[in-house]
Enzyme design. Structure first.
Site, short mmCIF file in Angstrom:
data_model
loop_
_atom_site.label_atom_id
_atom_site.label_comp_id
_atom_site.label_asym_id
_atom_site.label_seq_id
_atom_site.Cartn_x
_atom_site.Cartn_y
_atom_site.Cartn_z
N ASP A 1 1.52 -13.44 -2.52
CA ASP A 1 1.90 -12.22 -3.21
C ASP A 1 0.77 -11.80 -4.16
OD1 ASP A 1 4.04 -10.28 -4.02
OD2 ASP A 1 3.77 -11.27 -5.96
N GLU B 1 -1.33 -10.53 0.60
CA GLU B 1 -0.98 -9.17 0.21
C GLU B 1 -2.20 -8.67 -0.56
OE1 GLU B 1 2.69 -6.81 -1.89
OE2 GLU B 1 1.90 -8.56 -2.94
#
Length: 690
Positions: free
Chosen positions: A341, A377
């Site tokens: 993330d 990401e």
């Protein structure tokens, strides 16, 4: 009895005679190890009198697995200088393997008096031990490394799911197992995933996490899990009454089904939040080591994550923590890969993002992670935070440009076709220049972050009122279309076009080069009522609604057929980029064609709404000699005839899939009538002919 013990490994390490405890704190004056009894009442303290290169350590004889513990760290309390030592705060061991007890919001969890008086941040004298989880000494850990499915990158089909949200509403899972790891390993779930045909399930964060304070005040709970307080322990709400082995049991069961497990990890920030957040672990142990602070203002945090703090991956202690966590989840807990993330945080130094950052290099080159899949990401809210296509060669990346352009094309936006074609091709413009493969592009139309697929075709704007932020949170631009009515409708025409567009986008996804990712529930028509930021909706809004499987079984079967089509046809999942080689004698070819069979010129693209992408290969060892796949996309409002050239081979094209009505053959099998707003896939097996 306690003696000096050893500075390595960090954490609590058990043997037959006792347990060694080691914790890093570079500026502490002293460290106390606190024990708790079965009722989680403090039962004793041991001073760790030995410190080696910043590591405080001690060996407690007779300390056995199951012992609950925590730390109190003494030192200077100077918040303006980034020193946040307060021994009234019980602290979680960053290397703890298990936690027990609940976190609860209380004034005692803050290291300063609340409310803050004139920004003075006077130290709090309230003891926090009753309000934070306790660490637990763990003895036997699950054996590893495990057997893995080892799905090759080009064959992967990722399915993103949330442990709790995916299982809470499933009618065939017992109530005690819903929302837990046991629910994810239930035979009915595994049978469903196998029948669907996905290869890899990507689980949203399972690290121990807490609900944000602002959610607590609104009576809401964090569903997604991006608010970690420890990077080794499974979340208590997913374990229930089970031991930590329940996670490994789930992984083993998923592996037995032939499916990989990819874990979403948030090593960019922690649940301690901004400078006014709670002190639970890292802040009270060594604030200036674990977090990036503002230059010339160490009392405040760099907030490149938008979550209040940012972990400092420029510090070797933090890098070691992340690497140790990854090794643990990969080699002890058995996961097959990680999705990082806000991964740009891992590669940011004082000059900005660098693909050569020591953190990214260490992850990519670690021998223990050699066979582990890495997915980034590639963005965060910080400066220079958008880095799509810039990660090192081993990494794949979430491709939000794919998401946006597919939505725009099917919404009917003008001049969207050229971008659309680049994404169908696997985004070579983003990845090939770095020597990377089509599989580096993680293609998706929806993810946890944003609208579900049903909502993409049902809402023109977000509806996040239930989050309590006046509908100001979540993406403002969703490239969505409600087709005439906002939200639910009884209009059969609108229902039909929404269904067609859902299928069009899934077909586009599975017929594109690159690695497809499907959001769990999209195949069922799952809706969040237009909420595009359901992180705070641990309720029916955020839970997958399984009634769609009964309401539209034909849609589910069409998706299965698409997945089988991709699996059975390597031309749809090529391991290398293939470019237009019109007129050449190359063994692999790709052509972009108008419906009349002529090649699309560069100047044509702004006006294109209908495309044939023809992929072909010659195999001299195969008696049929030639194979072809035609992905035919009619984004116009009328049915069109598409001419599919034979490239000098006898024609034997067959329709393998269509999202529209029946595709009809005309003109000797080389021209096909394709319905408006639809996708078709044709297969060719031919032999040399005139």
């Amino acid at each position: 009895m306690i003696d000096k013990g050893h500075p390595a490994p960090l954490g609590a390490s058990c043997d037959a005679d006792g347990t060694n405890f080691a914790i890093y704190s570079s500026a502490a004056a002293s460290v106390e190890l606190c024990f708790f009894d079965a009722q989680l009442r403090e039962s004793g303290r041991h001073a760790l009198t030995e410190a080696t290169d910043g590591v405080w350590h001690g060996y407690v004889h007779g300390c056995k697995p199951g012992q609950a513990y925590g730390y109190r760290v003494h030192g200077r309390y100077l918040p303006q200088q980034g020193l946040r030592y307060n021994p009234q705060k019980l602290l979680i061991d960053p290397y703890a393997r298990k936690l027990c007890g609940e976190f609860s919001w209380s004034p005692a969890v803050f290291d300063f008096e609340t409310p803050v008086k004139a920004d003075s941040m006077q130290p709090s004298e309230l003891d926090s031990a009753d309000f934070v989880p306790k660490c637990v000494v763990v003895g036997h850990e699950p054996a590893g490394p495990p057997a893995r499915p080892k799905v090759p990158w080009p064959e992967m089909i990722i399915y993103e799911a949330n442990v709790r949200g995916y299982t809470m509403h499933h009618p065939e899972i017992g109530e005690a197992d819903r929302g837990r790891f046991r629910g994810m390993q239930n035979a009915v779930i595994l049978d469903y995933l196998k029948s669907l045909g996905i290869t890899s399930i990507e689980l949203m964060p399972v690290h121990a996490f807490i609900d944000e304070h602002h959610l607590y005040r609104r009576g809401l709970r964090n569903l997604w899990g991006y608010n970690s307080i420890n990077f080794f322990t499974p979340a208590a709400r997913y374990l229930g009454d089970d031991d930590i082995h329940a996670f490994r049991d789930m992984v083993n069961a998923i592996h037995d089904a032939g499916i990989e497990v990819i874990l979403d990890v948030a090593f960019n920030h922690t649940g301690e939040g901004d400078r006014l957040g709670p002190t639970l672990s890292f802040r009270g142990i060594d604030n200036l080591t674990y977090y990036r602070t503002v230059a010339n203002n160490p009392g405040d945090y760099v907030n490149d994550t938008g979550c209040g703090n940012t972990l400092d991956t420029n510090h070797p202690v933090v890098r070691d923590l992340i690497l140790d966590s990854l090794r643990y989840w990969a080699n002890t807990m058995g996961v097959d890969g990680f999705r990082f993330d806000l991964a740009t945080v891992l590669g940011r130094n004082e000059h900005g993002f660098s693909p050569d950052h020591p953190m990214l290099t260490a992850i990519g080159e670690d021998p223990a992670l050699r066979d582990i899949k890495l997915i980034a990401e590639p963005w965060d809210p910080g400066p220079g935070g958008y880095q799509l296509g810039k990660f090192p060669p081993r990494w794949a990346e979430w491709n939000d440009r794919y998401r946006d352009c597919v939505r725009q094309f099917w919404r009917g936006d003008s001049a969207a076709a050229a971008e659309f074609a680049r994404r169908l091709h696997g985004s070579s413009d983003l990845f090939e220049v770095g020597g990377r493969k089509p599989s580096s592009s993680i293609n998706f139309v929806t993810s946890h972050d944003g609208f579900t697929l049903a909502d993409v075709v049902s809402f023109a704007r977000r509806h996040n009122e239930a989050n309590g932020e006046r509908n100001r949170d979540g993406h403002a631009e969703n490239y969505s279309h409600n087709h005439g009515t906002e939200g639910a409708t009884d209009d059969s025409g609108i229902i039909a076009i929404r269904r067609r567009q859902r299928l069009n986008m899934l077909a586009t996804l599975l017929l594109s080069q690159g690695t497809p990712m499907i959001l769990a529930g999209d195949e069922l028509g799952n809706s969040q009522g237009g909420n595009n930021n359901a992180y705070a909706q641990d309720n029916a809004i955020g839970w997958v609604d399984w009634t769609g499987a009964r309401a539209d079984p034909e849609f589910l079967e069409l998706l299965r057929s698409l997945i089988r089509l991709r699996r059975d046809n390597p031309l749809l999942r090529q391991s290398e980029y293939v470019h237009d080689q019109t007129g050449s004698e190359a063994h692999n070819g790709i052509s972009w064609l108008h419906p009349d069979g002529t090649h699309i010129a560069e100047t044509d693209w702004p006006h294109v709404r209908a495309i044939s992408l023809v992929l072909s290969t010659k195999d001299e060892s195969d008696s049929t000699g030639h194979h072809g796949v035609a992905v035919v996309i009619n984004g116009s409002d009328t049915a069109l005839d598409f001419r599919i050239p034979g490239n000098g081979f006898a024609q034997s094209w067959q329709v393998a899939f269509t999202s529209g009505g029946d595709s009809t053959r005309a003109m000797g099998g080389i021209q096909w009538r394709i319905d408006k707003l639809s996708v078709a896939c044709l297969l060719q097996n031919g032999v040399a002919g005139n």
